[in-house]
Write a protein that holds these residues in place. Structure first.
Motif, mmCIF file in Angstrom:
data_model
loop_
_atom_site.group_PDB
_atom_site.id
_atom_site.type_symbol
_atom_site.label_atom_id
_atom_site.label_comp_id
_atom_site.label_asym_id
_atom_site.label_seq_id
_atom_site.Cartn_x
_atom_site.Cartn_y
_atom_site.Cartn_z
ATOM 1 N N LEU A 242 -14.524 13.516 41.655
ATOM 2 C CA LEU A 242 -14.974 14.995 41.007
ATOM 3 C C LEU A 242 -15.444 16.188 40.992
ATOM 4 N N LEU A 243 -16.342 17.325 41.288
ATOM 5 C CA LEU A 243 -17.435 17.398 42.016
ATOM 6 C C LEU A 243 -17.168 19.245 41.847
ATOM 7 N N PRO A 244 -18.204 19.237 40.354
ATOM 8 C CA PRO A 244 -18.359 20.370 39.185
ATOM 9 C C PRO A 244 -18.647 21.603 39.565
ATOM 10 N N HIS A 245 -17.829 22.605 39.800
ATOM 11 C CA HIS A 245 -18.272 23.574 41.151
ATOM 12 C C HIS A 245 -18.012 25.158 40.272
ATOM 13 N N VAL B 253 -8.358 17.915 49.325
ATOM 14 C CA VAL B 253 -8.632 18.901 49.131
ATOM 15 C C VAL B 253 -7.961 20.019 48.123
ATOM 16 N N CYS B 254 -8.467 19.661 46.498
ATOM 17 C CA CYS B 254 -7.468 20.193 45.239
ATOM 18 C C CYS B 254 -9.034 21.591 44.756
ATOM 19 N N ILE B 255 -7.861 22.401 44.198
ATOM 20 C CA ILE B 255 -9.017 23.395 43.575
ATOM 21 C C ILE B 255 -7.973 23.313 41.802
ATOM 22 N N PRO B 256 -8.134 22.276 40.693
ATOM 23 C CA PRO B 256 -6.746 22.968 39.773
ATOM 24 C C PRO B 256 -7.308 23.851 39.103
ATOM 25 N N VAL C 121 -10.438 14.551 46.982
ATOM 26 C CA VAL C 121 -12.173 15.866 46.574
ATOM 27 C C VAL C 121 -11.327 17.258 45.645
ATOM 28 N N ALA C 122 -11.578 16.905 44.532
ATOM 29 C CA ALA C 122 -11.407 17.278 43.593
ATOM 30 C C ALA C 122 -12.362 18.549 42.850
ATOM 31 N N ILE C 123 -12.110 19.687 43.484
ATOM 32 C CA ILE C 123 -13.116 20.499 42.653
ATOM 33 C C ILE C 123 -13.093 21.152 41.649
ATOM 34 N N THR C 124 -13.507 20.646 40.476
ATOM 35 C CA THR C 124 -13.893 20.727 39.079
ATOM 36 C C THR C 124 -14.424 21.757 38.575
ATOM 37 N N PRO C 125 -13.709 22.304 37.486
ATOM 38 C CA PRO C 125 -14.716 23.545 36.769
ATOM 39 C C PRO C 125 -16.461 23.160 35.233
#
Length: 937
Positions: A722-725, A753-756, A779-783
């Motif tokens: 989980l990668l805050p972006h 690679v997902c950006i929910p 790899v989840a690009i989280t907010p």
């Protein structure tokens, strides 16, 4: 006189005599309880011997007075006439004995080569003359105290001999930095009880020679059969093989059922064949360039792992050697993570049954930062495994041509062990009996105290860094000695022949028999046993199609029951006011009065999985709370600081939930979680970066394990990152998760690679990762700001009845035939686009979200675009600079999926060397411009 301390421990805890001085004080305390009258005469001499130079008169007086008090109150009948001379002599004797314990290892017989560079500076304290003794004292019987060789008194001459044999032999024990007195006394007794002369039976000695013969024989065989081929030979450190086998045998007899090992190149091929039982014929095929046709890229032979069973007495021990790349020491946290997973799966809460063994190089152990990070995790709650046995194959030269004074600033390469007070057993690699004794000692210490321990196998490297290297070019003096020095096997063979244990003919037959076994190509490890494949957990995850449908529905009634439970905590838990509000909001969501926000949707993903029996493990620097104050999986009681975790209180049969605030490390922690995830496919294993940018510190793990481990080694892994972006004007180091780096690593469906962009999407993304019979990294690009964005909400039905959407079409009531431009995007920028479009009442631009950038969802996107077949103007909009984000890495996918003849253009920030600007005004200007660029026809 008034005394403020009730006992010795209380006084010592508050005294200035901590650290290295503490050992002296405790030793003196024990000594002078037996002889209290000597305190008056010798208290000053006691403290003059301290390593610290900061002692002053007042602390001296404190100790003197307190010892007097103890003596008079505890054993008053012992207070008699003081003999100052005898008391002073007793103190000097104690100082001399302790000098051996503190510094004896520096002068021990540890170097097989007796190379001058090895010896540390002279230690005059080891000479009894330094303490005022002379030859006239040799026949005197002296009181030595109950912790010296198990005797109260000894003849001085016998004590001289005993100390030299114990502390200056082929084992040098470095242990006085260990502050725990019980551990230190155990280590001391372990050495002094055998006078550094470990006893082995004739059968054990013959077995040691047999194992040395195997280690030596394999290297010679490969060297002759494949001259010049890289094998990173073990020659010179041959005793490593009997050491490993002795660790396995002794650990099994201590209750261990499972041993997980990690090591670098040197000696790895020998380890595979002579310990784990890999067939030599298979290894020789690899040298000849043959390989299995399994559609994988594979890896070089000295990176390969292996698993087998090893028979010890009447039971089998399972052995695993972890796969690893060339990046030095990086495998160590992977091994520890794998061990933690095995312990939890087996219910081994005390670490009695699963053992970690890591093998290091002398330059790498002190030179690679991940080693410090791994040691720092050794006793942390979320990462401890009850101690690791750490072996250093110390060839005294490092990696290629270096000298110790070029590769470290410490006296010994193992000095890093002192940061966690791990004892260090230095041992001469030409003495296999000492090596075997060190192995047993390490196992027993780890079993008893559940802490790390080091074995420093001091040896040498007979060849260069690899077999094509010429070490004489840079190390002429050392290698002139090595060329003349007999092999460890020859040294021990001569010793056993001289002892009458074997004869020369038997030794020759031993070599011939091993060579014949290699010729046959079959397993050469007598203890090898075939693995029970029924115990393998991974078979059901083989050959899975990521596009295949999966069952994701969850009963709404059950969902609401769980929602109420995760929003509750006991009345006696006083939550912080802000946390209390979050939980009150969650109660409203569970009651159907509010839509679900991000934190509640994520929590419900875990709750529903736990309800179905799946385990969940989350770690990260702020994992319990969430960096951006959204998760609050742990409610911290404001009255007493205790924590309550609602997700662990769903029901008796739920899955295991753990959330750990990690040590301040990315590389070692992510490697640990990778090791955990590759070991246990039934646990949803998650690592959350504090900021997505911080994953930079773990890039080795991402490049060498997460993205390529399956292709290189066939190692499946369901780890979630989980990668805050999000670009909110927070500057270059707090904006970008570097999406482009992950997309660049994508190939052969290796990672996701997902950006929910909605709470429902993160709910379904996490559930999908656990439910699907596929284990590939996510790899989840989280907010960040979206966690509380008023539009980033989801209904109950979207969670209970929906599924993860790889792409999401237009959500406003826009007539497709009126659309002149289609904007594609991912993540937070969608909300900026849609708010601006609604503000302008614009109806000629459609907005489509790509929620999974890889594997790219061609079919889903194509279906969404069917309504816009007439459109020729397509835009990819992103917040990141043009040379970053998804544009360069995914442009070909966007172009492939839009209608033929349509034009694709870019809307976003200009290319930049930095991930983001550092000025809020400039950030806002850029954001307005990219939104306007995307929406303006």
């Amino acid at each position: 006189m008034q005394y403020q301390y009730e006992n010795f421990d209380d006084w010592l805890a508050s005294s200035p005599f901590g650290g290295s001085n503490q050992a002296y004080v405790e030793e003196i305390y024990e000594q002078y309880l037996d002889d209290p009258h000597s305190i008056d005469a010798s208290w000053k001499a006691i403290f003059d011997s301290f390593p610290s130079t900061t002692m002053v008169e007042q602390p001296h007086s404190q100790v003197r007075d307190y010892f007097r008090k103890l003596a008079r109150e505890n054993i008053p009948e012992a207070v008699t006439v003081v003999d100052p001379e005898a008391s002073t002599k007793q103190v000097r004797l104690l100082q001399w004995i302790n000098a051996y314990r503190f510094r004896g290892y520096t002068q021990a017989n540890l170097d097989p080569l007796n190379y001058y560079r090895w010896k540390t500076s002279n230690v005059p304290e080891l000479d009894y003359h330094h303490h005022g003794f002379s030859e006239t004292d040799l026949n005197e019987t002296m009181t030595v105290g109950k912790y010296v060789f198990g005797k109260d008194t000894m003849k001085f001459a016998d004590l001289v001999t005993a100390l030299k044999e114990t502390y200056l032999g082929t084992i040098g024990l470095e242990f006085m930095h260990v502050q725990d007195m019980t551990q230190r006394n155990w280590l001391q007794a372990k050495m002094e009880s055998v006078l550094n002369k470990p006893l082995f039976s004739k059968e054990e000695k013959v077995n040691l020679l047999s194992e040395l013969t195997a280690a030596d024989g394999l290297e010679r065989y490969i060297g002759a059969k494949f001259p010049g081929a890289k094998r990173f030979s073990l020659e010179g450190s041959d005793a490593f093989i009997p050491m490993m086998k002795e660790i396995i045998r002794h650990a099994s007899r201590q209750g261990v059922n499972d041993v997980v090992m990690g090591m670098a190149h040197r000696g790895r091929l020998n380890m595979l064949v002579n310990v784990l039982g890999k067939k030599p014929g298979e290894l020789f095929d690899e040298f000849a360039g043959k390989h299995a046709d399994d559609n994988r890229t594979g890896d070089v032979k000295y990176h390969q792992g292996f698993s087998s069973d090893f028979a010890v007495d009447d039971k089998n021990v399972h052995l695993t050697l972890a796969f690893n790349p060339s990046h030095l020491e990086i495998v160590n946290p992977v091994v520890v993570g794998a061990v933690r997973a095995r312990q939890e799966r087996a219910g081994d809460k005390t670490g009695d049954h699963v053992l970690a063994v890591t093998v290091h190089g002398d330059s790498a152990v002190t030179g690679q930062g991940v080693m410090q990070e791994t040691l720092n995790m050794a006793n942390a709650r979320g990462y401890t495994v009850g101690g690791t046995i750490r072996i250093v194959i110390n060839n005294q030269i490092g990696f290629t041509t270096s000298n110790p004074n070029d590769t470290r600033s410490t006296e010994f390469c193992t000095d890093i062990a002192k940061m966690i007070q791990a004892p260090i057993i230095h041992v001469n690699g030409d003495d296999p009996e000492a090596v075997a004794f060190a192995a047993r000692m390490a196992v027993e210490y780890r079993t008893l105290f559940k802490r790390d321990i080091f074995i420093d196998l001091i040896s040498y490297r007979r060849h260069g860094h690899n077999e094509a290297d010429e070490p004489l070019a840079t190390q002429p003096m050392m290698y002139s000695i090595i060329k003349k020095h007999p092999t460890p096997r020859k040294v021990y063979e001569d010793r056993l022949v001289s002892e009458g244990v074997i004869n020369q003919d038997e030794a020759i037959a031993m070599m011939n028999n091993y060579r014949d076994a290699l010729d046959q190509g079959e397993c050469v490890v007598p203890e090898w046993r075939e693995m029970d494949m029924a115990a393998v957990d991974w078979l059901q995850y083989l050959n899975y199609d990521w596009t295949a449908p999966y069952e994701n529905q969850f009963p709404q009634d059950r969902f609401l029951t769980l929602a109420k439970r995760v929003a509750e905590y006991p009345e006696n838990v006083k939550a912080h006011s802000r946390v209390e509000k979050i939980y009150n909001d969650r109660k409203e969501m569970a009651a159907g009065n509010k839509p679900f926000d991000w934190g509640m949707a994520e929590t419900m993903a875990y709750a529903t999985l736990l309800d179905e029996g799946t385990h969940v493990r989350i770690s990260g620097e702020d994992a319990g709370r969430g960096t951006f104050f959204h998760r609050h999986a742990v409610v911290h009681n404001q009255n007493d600081g205790t924590g309550f975790v609602p997700l662990t209180h769903l029901h008796a049969n739920q899955g295991r939930f753990q959330v750990w605030d990690s040590v301040l490390s990315e590389e070692a922690v992510l490697a640990f979680e990778y090791g955990f995830a590759t070991t246990d496919p039934k646990t949803l294993t998650i690592w959350e970066a504090q900021f997505g940018d911080f994953a930079n510190g773990a890039q080795i793990v991402i490049d060498q394990f997460i993205s390529s481990g399956e292709q290189k080694w066939g190692r499946m892994c369901g780890l979630v990152m989980l990668l805050p972006h999000g670009y909110e004007g927070q500057g270059p180091e707090h904006s970008s998760a570097r999406v482009e780096r992950y997309l660049q690593l994508c190939a052969e469906q290796n990672i996701q690679v997902c950006i929910p962009s909605t709470p429902a999407q993160v709910y379904h993304m996490l559930r999908r990762q656990a439910i699907r019979k596929m284990r590939r990294p996510l790899v989840a690009i989280t907010p960040k700001s979206l966690l509380r964005h008023p539009l980033a909400i989801s209904s109950l039905e979207e969670l209970t009845e929906g599924t993860f959407q790889n792409a999401i079409g237009e959500i406003d009531a826009i007539e497709p035939s009126q659309v002149k431009r289609v904007v594609m995007c991912s993540g937070k920028v969608f909300y900026d686009l849609i708010e601006e479009r609604r503000k302008k009442a614009q109806t000629d631009v459609a907005i489509i979200r790509i929620e999974q950038l890889y594997p790219f969802p061609y079919e889903e996107v194509a279906k969404i675009l069917e309504s816009y077949a007439h459109v020729t103007d397509f835009v990819w909009c992103q917040e990141e600079p043009q040379n970053q984000g998804a544009w360069y890495c995914s442009k070909h996918n966007f172009e492939y999926v839009i209608p033929e003849g349509a034009k694709l253009s870019y809307a976003g920030r200009p290319a930049s060397a930095a991930p983001a600007v550092g000025y809020a005004s400039l950030h806002n200007k850029q954001q307005r411009e990219l939104i306007e660029q995307a929406l303006t026809l």
